[in-house]
Motif scaffolding. Structure first.
Motif, mmCIF file in Angstrom:
data_model
loop_
_atom_site.group_PDB
_atom_site.id
_atom_site.type_symbol
_atom_site.label_atom_id
_atom_site.label_comp_id
_atom_site.label_asym_id
_atom_site.label_seq_id
_atom_site.Cartn_x
_atom_site.Cartn_y
_atom_site.Cartn_z
ATOM 1 N N ALA A 1 35.717 -111.515 35.419
ATOM 2 C CA ALA A 1 35.170 -111.825 34.094
ATOM 3 C C ALA A 1 35.879 -113.039 33.490
ATOM 4 O O ALA A 1 35.238 -113.942 32.936
ATOM 5 C CB ALA A 1 35.292 -110.614 33.173
ATOM 6 N N LYS A 2 37.204 -113.088 33.598
ATOM 7 C CA LYS A 2 37.958 -114.223 33.049
ATOM 8 C C LYS A 2 37.532 -115.530 33.711
ATOM 9 O O LYS A 2 37.361 -116.557 33.040
ATOM 10 C CB LYS A 2 39.460 -114.001 33.257
ATOM 11 N N ILE A 3 37.361 -115.472 35.017
ATOM 12 C CA ILE A 3 36.972 -116.675 35.755
ATOM 13 C C ILE A 3 35.565 -117.117 35.365
ATOM 14 O O ILE A 3 35.314 -118.308 35.134
ATOM 15 C CB ILE A 3 37.078 -116.405 37.269
ATOM 16 N N VAL A 4 34.633 -116.161 35.274
ATOM 17 C CA VAL A 4 33.252 -116.494 34.914
ATOM 18 C C VAL A 4 33.210 -117.200 33.570
ATOM 19 O O VAL A 4 32.541 -118.225 33.391
ATOM 20 C CB VAL A 4 32.369 -115.229 34.901
ATOM 21 N N HIS A 5 33.960 -116.672 32.595
ATOM 22 C CA HIS A 5 33.896 -117.245 31.250
ATOM 23 C C HIS A 5 34.737 -118.518 31.100
ATOM 24 O O HIS A 5 34.482 -119.326 30.211
ATOM 25 C CB HIS A 5 34.325 -116.189 30.227
ATOM 26 N N THR A 6 35.707 -118.707 31.986
ATOM 27 C CA THR A 6 36.510 -119.930 31.950
ATOM 28 C C THR A 6 35.792 -121.106 32.603
ATOM 29 O O THR A 6 35.879 -122.244 32.128
ATOM 30 C CB THR A 6 37.864 -119.700 32.653
ATOM 31 N N TYR A 7 35.074 -120.819 33.677
ATOM 32 C CA TYR A 7 34.503 -121.905 34.483
ATOM 33 C C TYR A 7 32.982 -122.004 34.405
ATOM 34 O O TYR A 7 32.376 -122.775 35.157
ATOM 35 C CB TYR A 7 34.948 -121.753 35.941
ATOM 36 N N SER A 8 32.364 -121.242 33.497
ATOM 37 C CA SER A 8 30.913 -121.347 33.354
ATOM 38 C C SER A 8 30.489 -120.799 31.995
ATOM 39 O O SER A 8 31.292 -120.206 31.267
ATOM 40 C CB SER A 8 30.207 -120.552 34.464
ATOM 41 N N ASP A 9 29.223 -120.973 31.692
ATOM 42 C CA ASP A 9 28.621 -120.360 30.502
ATOM 43 C C ASP A 9 27.776 -119.157 30.892
ATOM 44 O O ASP A 9 26.981 -118.658 30.092
ATOM 45 C CB ASP A 9 27.735 -121.382 29.771
ATOM 46 N N ALA A 10 27.931 -118.686 32.115
ATOM 47 C CA ALA A 10 27.095 -117.604 32.632
ATOM 48 C C ALA A 10 27.449 -116.260 31.993
ATOM 49 O O ALA A 10 28.581 -116.030 31.552
ATOM 50 C CB ALA A 10 27.256 -117.502 34.148
ATOM 51 N N LEU A 11 26.463 -115.385 31.970
ATOM 52 C CA LEU A 11 26.711 -113.982 31.632
ATOM 53 C C LEU A 11 27.360 -113.309 32.836
ATOM 54 O O LEU A 11 27.087 -113.666 33.991
ATOM 55 C CB LEU A 11 25.403 -113.261 31.302
ATOM 56 N N PHE A 12 28.204 -112.314 32.559
ATOM 57 C CA PHE A 12 28.807 -111.536 33.642
ATOM 58 C C PHE A 12 28.249 -110.117 33.568
ATOM 59 O O PHE A 12 28.472 -109.402 32.585
ATOM 60 C CB PHE A 12 30.328 -111.535 33.534
ATOM 61 N N ILE A 13 27.510 -109.730 34.601
ATOM 62 C CA ILE A 13 26.751 -108.472 34.617
ATOM 63 C C ILE A 13 27.264 -107.602 35.761
ATOM 64 O O ILE A 13 27.340 -108.047 36.911
ATOM 65 C CB ILE A 13 25.249 -108.770 34.772
ATOM 66 N N VAL A 14 27.614 -106.354 35.441
ATOM 67 C CA VAL A 14 28.352 -105.507 36.383
ATOM 68 C C VAL A 14 27.633 -104.183 36.635
ATOM 69 O O VAL A 14 27.241 -103.484 35.701
ATOM 70 C CB VAL A 14 29.783 -105.245 35.866
ATOM 71 N N ASP A 15 27.501 -103.843 37.915
ATOM 72 C CA ASP A 15 27.058 -102.527 38.367
ATOM 73 C C ASP A 15 28.289 -101.623 38.430
ATOM 74 O O ASP A 15 29.151 -101.795 39.283
ATOM 75 C CB ASP A 15 26.408 -102.678 39.749
ATOM 76 N N GLY A 16 28.355 -100.680 37.486
ATOM 77 C CA GLY A 16 29.457 -99.719 37.484
ATOM 78 C C GLY A 16 28.998 -98.325 37.836
ATOM 79 O O GLY A 16 29.627 -97.329 37.466
ATOM 80 N N VAL A 17 27.900 -98.228 38.600
ATOM 81 C CA VAL A 17 27.224 -96.943 38.805
ATOM 82 C C VAL A 17 28.147 -95.890 39.417
ATOM 83 O O VAL A 17 28.153 -94.741 38.992
ATOM 84 C CB VAL A 17 25.944 -97.125 39.652
ATOM 85 N N SER A 18 28.944 -96.263 40.408
ATOM 86 C CA SER A 18 29.720 -95.230 41.099
ATOM 87 C C SER A 18 31.171 -95.143 40.637
ATOM 88 O O SER A 18 32.009 -94.597 41.347
ATOM 89 C CB SER A 18 29.676 -95.456 42.614
ATOM 90 N N CYS A 19 31.459 -95.652 39.434
ATOM 91 C CA CYS A 19 32.851 -95.525 38.990
ATOM 92 C C CYS A 19 33.036 -95.342 37.491
ATOM 93 O O CYS A 19 34.059 -94.769 37.078
ATOM 94 C CB CYS A 19 33.680 -96.703 39.477
ATOM 95 N N VAL A 20 32.110 -95.810 36.640
ATOM 96 C CA VAL A 20 32.304 -95.637 35.200
ATOM 97 C C VAL A 20 32.377 -94.141 34.886
ATOM 98 O O VAL A 20 31.532 -93.362 35.311
ATOM 99 C CB VAL A 20 31.172 -96.307 34.397
#
Length: 381
Positions: free
Chosen positions: A153-172
């Protein structure tokens, strides 16, 4: 073997606590009545804690895949550039969903059993400035890998304007989750894993940043339109008929988590992971993942001197114990043990002991009791 005695240790669906089963057996109520409004009011604040967010959690009647598709269709449109991090079968599923909506899919593939290296993502984003969304899997169920989504997440927001979308199905619900602090824009999970419910309910948490993108996105959608769920949830309602029995159960699940304490829930899952991994190390049977990448909710094992499918067949026949097999090119190569949700160290000890018998019968060269003892020592230690 008792016909009614099912020992379910696959990575979802997972066993249901008896009190949750009783809660789900309540008489049906009107889904537009006061009772449902009050039920949602009770559920909403507790769910936020599990996700680690101040945002309301959207509730959709559907499987976890419905949540993954909703995350795609609400944020990107045909032709948009997206990056999908693929560490197994479910990262690959994210890519397939994106392909269905004709986005321009970039992939970072890792060897199955390995977590993604965040530096690889950083380098990719630095050379691909048009990426609109990055999709990743927190726990890759097919391999037992837990990806470092906080670092990503830190890398995505530091090096792009992209959204970071996460599949947490088997752990949340089974591992530490800090959506807001980490900077996850959309986090999805399903009901049938660490959330201790039957399949049929998917949960989505959406950041304010992601809502801006969703509002501007022209991609057509109807049942999976997250704006409908947000606007109705603000009025303690749902846009379509909710899965009421699952909501009854969810209320009880959240009560159980609150009583145990989320930090204790996470510690229990970590302990079960360490017991399971220690057992197979003692039996000298290779684990698919290393310690750093291993998930607290599922463990993948890659046997050498016996066939994984022979073991699974024997466990089911002799003990009615279900463990999972491999997926895609790992089919027949590995077996996977789920230790999530309604599962305790006592369950792990039972399963390891049974598996040792199964390994012997499948032709594996092991010393009976060695794995169980190793797991016992982890528990005592």
């Amino acid at each position: 073997m008792l016909a009614d005695q099912q020992i379910l240790r696959i990575p979802g669906p997972s066993p249901i606590p008896p009190s949750v089963q009783r809660a789900m057996s309540q008489p049906m109520i009107g889904h537009r009545g006061l009772e449902t409004k009050e039920l949602l009011q009770q559920i909403k604040p507790e769910l936020k804690t599990v996700f680690g967010t101040k945002q309301d959690i959207l509730l959709i009647a559907g499987s976890g895949t419905a949540g993954l598709e909703a995350a795609v269709v609400n944020t990107v449109s045909s032709g948009d550039e997206v990056l999908v991090i693929v560490t197994g079968a479910f990262g690959d599923r994210f890519a397939k969903i994106c392909n269905e909506y004709k986005t321009n899919v970039h992939r970072i593939d890792t060897a199955w059993g390995e977590a993604v290296n965040p530096d690889v993502i950083k380098d990719y984003l630095k050379s691909h400035s048009g990426i609109k969304a990055v999709f990743a899997t927190y726990c890759e169920t097919s391999t037992g890998v837990l990806n470092p989504v906080d670092e990503i997440a830190k890398i995505v927001h530091t090096y792009s304007d992209a959204l970071f979308i996460v599949d947490g199905v088997s752990c949340v619900g089974g591992v530490k989750t800090k959506m807001d602090d980490w900077g996850i824009d959309i986090l999805v999970t399903g009901s049938q894993k660490a959330m201790m419910l039957p399949a049929g309910l998917t949960f989505l948490a959406v950041s304010q940043r992601a809502w801006k993108t969703i509002e501007e996105n022209k991609q057509s959608r109807f049942y999976l339109d997250l704006k409908k769920y947000r606007d109705n949830l603000a009025k303690d309602s749902t846009p379509f008929t909710p899965a009421l029995s699952l909501l009854f159960g969810l209320k009880q699940v959240l009560k159980l988590m609150q009583e145990e304490g989320l930090e204790e829930v996470y510690k229990r899952h970590q302990l079960m992971k360490e017991m399971t991994r220690s057992a197979f190390r003692a039996l000298q049977i290779p684990l698919l993942t290393n310690d750093t990448a291993a998930s607290p909710t599922v463990t993948a094992i890659k046997p050498g001197d016996f066939r994984a499918e022979d073991l699974r067949r024997l466990l089911k026949k002799d003990f009615n114990l279900s463990v999972a097999g491999g997926q895609q090119h790992m089919k027949g190569e590995i077996f996977r043990i789920g230790h999530m949700g309604y599962c305790s160290p006592a369950d792990v000890l039972q399963v390891i002991s049974i598996i040792e018998i199964g390994i012997k019968k499948a032709g594996g060269n092991i010393e009976l009791g060695k794995g169980t003892r190793a797991a016992q020592e982890i528990y005592l230690g």
